[in-house]
Design a protein around this motif. Sequence first.
Motif, short mmCIF file in Angstrom:
data_model
loop_
_atom_site.label_atom_id
_atom_site.label_comp_id
_atom_site.label_asym_id
_atom_site.label_seq_id
_atom_site.Cartn_x
_atom_site.Cartn_y
_atom_site.Cartn_z
N HIS A 1 0.89 -1.32 -0.04
CA HIS A 1 -0.05 0.04 -0.04
C HIS A 1 0.82 0.98 -0.08
CE1 HIS A 1 -3.89 -1.94 0.73
NE2 HIS A 1 -2.96 -2.72 1.81
N GLU B 1 0.29 -0.99 -4.61
CA GLU B 1 -1.34 -0.74 -4.75
C GLU B 1 -1.39 0.90 -4.25
OE1 GLU B 1 -3.59 -3.00 -2.47
OE2 GLU B 1 -5.79 -1.79 -3.16
N SER C 1 -6.43 1.98 -6.63
CA SER C 1 -7.44 1.93 -5.56
C SER C 1 -7.76 2.89 -5.07
CB SER C 1 -7.18 0.58 -4.78
OG SER C 1 -6.17 1.11 -3.71
N HIS D 1 -9.13 4.31 -1.04
CA HIS D 1 -9.54 3.81 0.19
C HIS D 1 -10.04 4.63 1.11
CE1 HIS D 1 -6.63 0.56 -0.94
NE2 HIS D 1 -7.58 -0.31 -0.57
N HIS E 1 -9.71 -4.05 -7.26
CA HIS E 1 -10.96 -4.42 -6.52
C HIS E 1 -12.16 -3.47 -6.87
CE1 HIS E 1 -9.41 -1.92 -3.49
NE2 HIS E 1 -8.69 -2.85 -3.01
N ASP F 1 -5.59 -10.51 -3.16
CA ASP F 1 -5.17 -9.84 -2.02
C ASP F 1 -5.12 -10.23 -0.71
OD1 ASP F 1 -5.52 -6.97 -1.06
OD2 ASP F 1 -7.50 -6.72 -1.56
ZN LIG Z 1 -6.99 -2.54 -1.82
#
Ligand SMILES: [Zn+2]
Length: 269
Positions: free
Chosen positions: A43, A86, A112, A114, A168, A238
């Motif tokens: 991340h 990510e 992504s 979040h 995702h 994941d």
């Molecule tokens: Zn994620």
Amino acid sequence: MIIDISADNHVHTSLCRHATGTMEDYVISAMAKGFKKITFMEHMEEGIDYFERTWLREEDFDYYFAEGERLKEIYGDKVTIALGVEVGFNPHAYDMLLKRLQKRTWDQIGLSYHFCKLPGFDLHLNLLSRKKKNIDLIEGYGTDELLCHYFDMLISAVSIIPADILCHLDAGLRNQPNLQFMPHHYEQIERLLEKVKLAGIMLEVNTSGFPQRHEPFPRFETIFKAIDMNIPLLAGSDAHKPEDIGRFFDKLSEQLNASGDSPCDHPVL
Ligand SMILES: [Zn+2]
Ligand SMILES: [Zn+2]
């Protein structure tokens, strides 16, 4: 074959502080399960105010690359090890994200979204969290509006972040007990797929959706749309624990690869 399940293209490690296991633990697990390739997708977040850090700092990425290279030397002849990232989009800090991405050579950049900041709040809200505090805040604000926001951010981000893959896609608000997808959310998903197609990037089929809804992220209906649009698909678990590498890949293959060339003829899933 619609999707290749010999590689797990999305795993995390304890470096993000909400997963368990070292990078080596994941490599060993991948080999034990017979995978040909494993892609770490640690991340990266920027400009996020949150009560805990759940992503890597630059010094963590330094370690990540050094350790990744060490593991490639030891295990590289048995399993392909890829070092990806990510990236969590932040509309207020994307310039910094771009700078950080440019600094290194990534095997794969995943996009992504979040974290968002609600008006009147000092801290960001994690839209994918299973923590009760976040779930209650999202519920109080309104899931319809926040889900719209989630898709809007991804629609913008696809043109800004030089990603290889969208992660995702419909996992936003995944832990809300009363989540309802409305027709306008599906319209946003279609717009997002068009942006993905235009950007020439891949769509992740993320099997972490199976335990919750017996479908991946995104759901099969969206995957079949992507197939019709010739958007390439890539499978990722994941995994946040070494034993979760490749979870539900057999189910995914059964349901996608068995459907042959004509996904529309596939029985209702
Ligand atoms: Zn994620
Ligand atoms: Zn994570």
